[in-house]
Design a protein around this motif. Structure first.
Motif, PDB file in Angstrom:
ATOM      1  N   SER A 185       0.889  -1.355  -0.040  1.00 34.13           N
ATOM      2  CA  SER A 185       0.310  -0.262  -0.379  1.00 34.13           C
ATOM      3  C   SER A 185       1.333   1.030  -0.085  1.00 34.13           C
ATOM      4  O   SER A 185       0.031   2.375  -0.223  1.00 34.13           O
ATOM      5  N   THR A 192      -5.132   7.035  -4.047  1.00 34.76           N
ATOM      6  CA  THR A 192      -5.029   6.717  -2.229  1.00 34.76           C
ATOM      7  C   THR A 192      -6.345   8.055  -2.080  1.00 34.76           C
ATOM      8  O   THR A 192      -7.623   7.516  -1.492  1.00 34.76           O
ATOM      9  N   ASN A 245      -9.463   6.262  -2.950  1.00 35.61           N
ATOM     10  CA  ASN A 245      -9.882   4.886  -1.668  1.00 35.61           C
ATOM     11  C   ASN A 245     -10.564   5.591  -0.107  1.00 35.61           C
ATOM     12  O   ASN A 245     -11.224   5.371   0.263  1.00 35.61           O
TER      13      ASN A 245
END
Length: 246
Positions: free
Chosen positions: A191, A199, A202
């Motif tokens: 990650s 990111t 998300n």
């Protein structure tokens, strides 16, 4: 702006309370620009000899990488401009400054530290004033502020400068060197390689933040900033432009 009741205790805010506050910003009813006004800080009602206060906040214009007006301006010139403007604005004696802490992410670590040192000298700071950099990714500048405030609170010095500097023209986002093959064995390690654009998507998906909410927040923020400039409500804020590169 809305008034919020002061906290009844000194308990640090939890992660959940911070998230709730951010969500409240997204859902906030837009305030008419004409209602903006300067308000005294509530903390001023209970002054203490060991208070840590911010006396100046300056920045350069933010321009586009590679094509913007500051695209060829080196990091040391960017920093020197702000340091010099800060001294001019506040009248602080540079000999009283205990430390200069600069948040920076993309610059090469030792080189960026030297650039910050050079920037200090270009701004007229004496060699007795130390400087260091700190890297906490996107919150590096905020960490610089926290470090200086904590050092003042602890009594290491009475005056400090917290700053941040990046030049994505000269230091673009890229991975240096090879990749450790063991990264594949840890999902958390993998990650670390997720691009920032992914990111942000998300985060928006996890917390159900829509594009409309983001656009509304951005438009409201710009409207308030424009109203503050028009009414001189932001008289203590400022922008300084570095000299053009040779």
């Amino acid at each position: 702006s809305k008034r919020r009741a002061p906290r009844d205790d000194m308990t640090p805010p939890t992660a959940a309370s911070r998230i709730a506050r951010l969500n409240a910003h997204l859902a906030e009813t837009p305030a008419p620009a004409e209602t903006l006004r300067r308000e005294p800080c509530r903390a001023a009602a209970a002054k203490s000899p060991d208070d840590v206060v911010v006396v100046s906040a300056l920045r350069t214009p933010i321009t586009r990488a590679k094509r913007g007006g500051l695209n060829n301006t080196p990091a040391d010139d960017l920093l020197a401009t702000l340091l010099k403007a800060t001294v001019t604005k506040t009248g602080v004696d540079v000999n009283d400054i205990g430390d200069v802490v600069v948040g920076s992410v993309l610059g090469n670590s030792s080189q960026r530290a030297n650039e910050c040192r050079i920037g200090m000298f270009l701004a007229g700071f004496p060699k007795e004033v130390p400087v260091r950099t700190v890297n906490r990714q996107c919150s590096s500048g905020l960490q610089a502020c926290a470090d200086v405030a904590a050092a003042i609170k602890a009594g290491y010095y009475s005056v400090g400068v917290a700053a941040g500097v990046e030049t994505m023209t000269l230091n673009p986002m890229k991975w240096e060197g090879g990749m450790n093959p063991r990264v594949a064995s840890s999902s958390d390690a993998q990650s670390c390689l997720v691009p920032m654009g992914v990111t942000s998507e998300n985060v928006a998906e996890r917390w159900k933040i829509t594009r409309e909410q983001q656009d509304s927040l951005a438009a409201r923020s710009h409207a308030r900033a424009a109203a503050a400039r028009a009414t001189n409500a932001a008289a203590d804020a400022g922008r300084s432009s570095p000299p053009p590169p040779p």
